[in-house]
Design a protein around this motif. Structure first.
Motif, mmCIF file in Angstrom:
data_model
loop_
_atom_site.group_PDB
_atom_site.id
_atom_site.type_symbol
_atom_site.label_atom_id
_atom_site.label_comp_id
_atom_site.label_asym_id
_atom_site.label_seq_id
_atom_site.Cartn_x
_atom_site.Cartn_y
_atom_site.Cartn_z
ATOM 1 N N THR A 28 0.837 -1.223 -0.036
ATOM 2 C CA THR A 28 0.041 -0.114 0.163
ATOM 3 C C THR A 28 0.793 1.146 -0.091
ATOM 4 O OG1 THR A 28 -1.939 -1.206 1.085
ATOM 5 C CG2 THR A 28 -1.663 1.203 1.235
ATOM 6 N N GLU A 154 1.398 1.950 -12.141
ATOM 7 C CA GLU A 154 0.762 1.134 -12.976
ATOM 8 C C GLU A 154 1.186 -0.248 -12.808
ATOM 9 O OE1 GLU A 154 0.944 2.192 -16.856
ATOM 10 O OE2 GLU A 154 -0.627 3.811 -16.743
ATOM 11 N N THR A 157 -0.054 -1.536 -9.180
ATOM 12 C CA THR A 157 -1.578 -1.988 -9.041
ATOM 13 C C THR A 157 -1.855 -3.340 -9.843
ATOM 14 O OG1 THR A 157 -2.124 -0.530 -10.893
ATOM 15 C CG2 THR A 157 -2.317 0.238 -8.648
ATOM 16 N N GLN A 162 -1.744 -1.301 -4.137
ATOM 17 C CA GLN A 162 -2.674 -0.173 -4.308
ATOM 18 C C GLN A 162 -1.876 1.091 -3.713
ATOM 19 O OE1 GLN A 162 -5.933 0.101 -1.417
ATOM 20 N NE2 GLN A 162 -4.722 -1.175 0.174
#
Length: 394
Positions: A28, A154, A157, A162
């Motif tokens: 995260t 990108e 993810t 995230q």
């Protein structure tokens, strides 16, 4: 699957998050702004640095050599705009030639492709340059670093991680089970905390229970750019011979990936960590910096230089004269202000600037406390190092 919280969505934070996510960690990324790369990464000169200036054997020197290759390869793979255009470091007077030749020796020690060239040869690369002798560095390039950050996010993810925008880090504490992280969007129970907060890195460290080895002191780098129609005065990158006694390289000319030409930066004390203008003042941050003994000791050594930087900040004509030393055809009407950046300089209590990348460890925590230029060039290498710290400590 171990959960790692990464603080900061600059290029070092996102590269570290990517490396960790691709190793199978649940990642995260916390970013207090509403967009990626809002500060140092999005406001630098976009240069792929060759590793020319740095102490042989230092992390900066070793990682720059590798970073030129890895960053260029990543840009090619992801279709990110970049160009290896090379640069000239120019001696504009005979008295600078010994320092230029010493720099050429350092380039050789660091394995940086370069060669000394005559004034005539320098003008073959840069027809408008003033030089009695120059050092041509072939591996230096330019790149769209914000574009790199978009691609890295990108990758994060796609690997299952995230990136949380508008999520401010508040504090953290190590526990027997990992790290408890409090954010503006709630609490996160993680196995590891990785701090890549740049201008706020020492604050994040302190709020995580660590005593940082150095304090971040912000220096604003102010830029101009050549006005439309005058960009042809510069083909690539033109730098002065650096004074080894000074901590910054001096104002230089840099072709940007969009075809514009940036001029600068100077270096003046910023009255806020994100103080991009003189009127940007944060009283608490300024008081904290002024209370740090290292700042006063630094000022004692470089006070005269600092006054000169302030004068150059206040006068477009003085700024233009500095550029005209490199390219005499540049006049005051050829430059226009461009957005400034702020350098997060780690400064020790004794007034010495941290000269290399600085990473500190705590229980289940990794803190990148000093990652100034050439950190963007070296981001993928720094990321691999950070990922090893987490993997080896797990």
């Amino acid at each position: 699957m171990p959960h790692v919280v990464v603080v900061g969505s600059g290029i070092v934070g996102l590269a570290s998050a990517r490396a960790l996510a691709q190793q199978g960690h649940d990642v995260t990324v916390l970013e207090k702004e509403e967009r990626l790369a809002s500060h140092q990464t999005g406001r630098n000169s976009g240069v792929i640095h060759s590793g020319l200036y740095y102490k042989p054997g230092s992390h900066k020197a070793l990682m720059s050599r590798a970073g030129v290759r890895s960053m260029t390869a990543y840009a090619e793979d992801r279709g990110i705009a970049h160009e290896i255009c090379g640069k000239l470091v120019v001696a504009t007077r005979e008295s600078e030639v010994p320092a230029l030749r010493a720099l050429a020796e350092r380039a050789q020690q660091n394995g940086v492709p370069s060669r000394l060239v005559s004034a005539a040869e320098a003008r073959e690369h840069e027809p408008h340059v003033a030089a009695v002798e120059a050092l041509r560095v072939d591996s230096t390039g330019i790149i769209d670093y914000p574009g790199v950050c978009v691609a890295l996010a990108e990758d994060v993810t796609e690997a299952g991680g995230q990136v949380l925008l508008g999520a401010r880090f508040e504090r953290a504490r190590s526990t027997t089970d990992g790290v408890d992280v409090l954010t503006s969007q709630g609490r996160i129970s993680a196995d590891w905390l990785v701090n890549c907060a740049g201008l706020q890195s020492d604050v994040v460290a302190q709020r995580s229970g660590l005593v940082p080895e150095a304090r971040i002191v912000p220096f604003r780098g102010e830029y101009f750019e050549l006005v439309p129609g005058r960009e042809d005065l510069v083909r690539g990158l033109i730098y002065p011979v650096p004074d080894p006694a000074l901590p910054f390289l001096g104002v230089h000319l840099t072709k940007m990936i969009n075809g514009s030409v940036h001029a600068g930066p100077n270096a003046v004390f910023a009255f806020a960590r994100e103080g991009y203008r003189w009127r940007d003042v944060n009283v608490r941050e300024t008081a904290s910096a002024l209370a740090w003994p290292g700042l006063w000791r630094l000022a004692g050594r470089f006070g005269t230089t600092g006054v000169g930087e302030v004068v150059r900040s206040a006068s477009r004509r003085v700024f233009a004269r500095s550029l005209a030393r490199l390219v005499p055809d540049i006049g005051v009407d050829d430059i226009t202000p461009s957005p400034a950046g702020v350098r997060a300089q780690a400064l020790r209590r004794d007034g010495t600037m941290v000269d290399d990348f600085l990473i500190q460890r705590a229980q289940n925590q990794v803190h990148v406390l000093n990652a100034p230029s050439p950190a963007a060039t070296c981001a993928l290498e720094i990321a691999d190092h950070v990922a090893r710290q987490v993997t080896q400590g797990a």
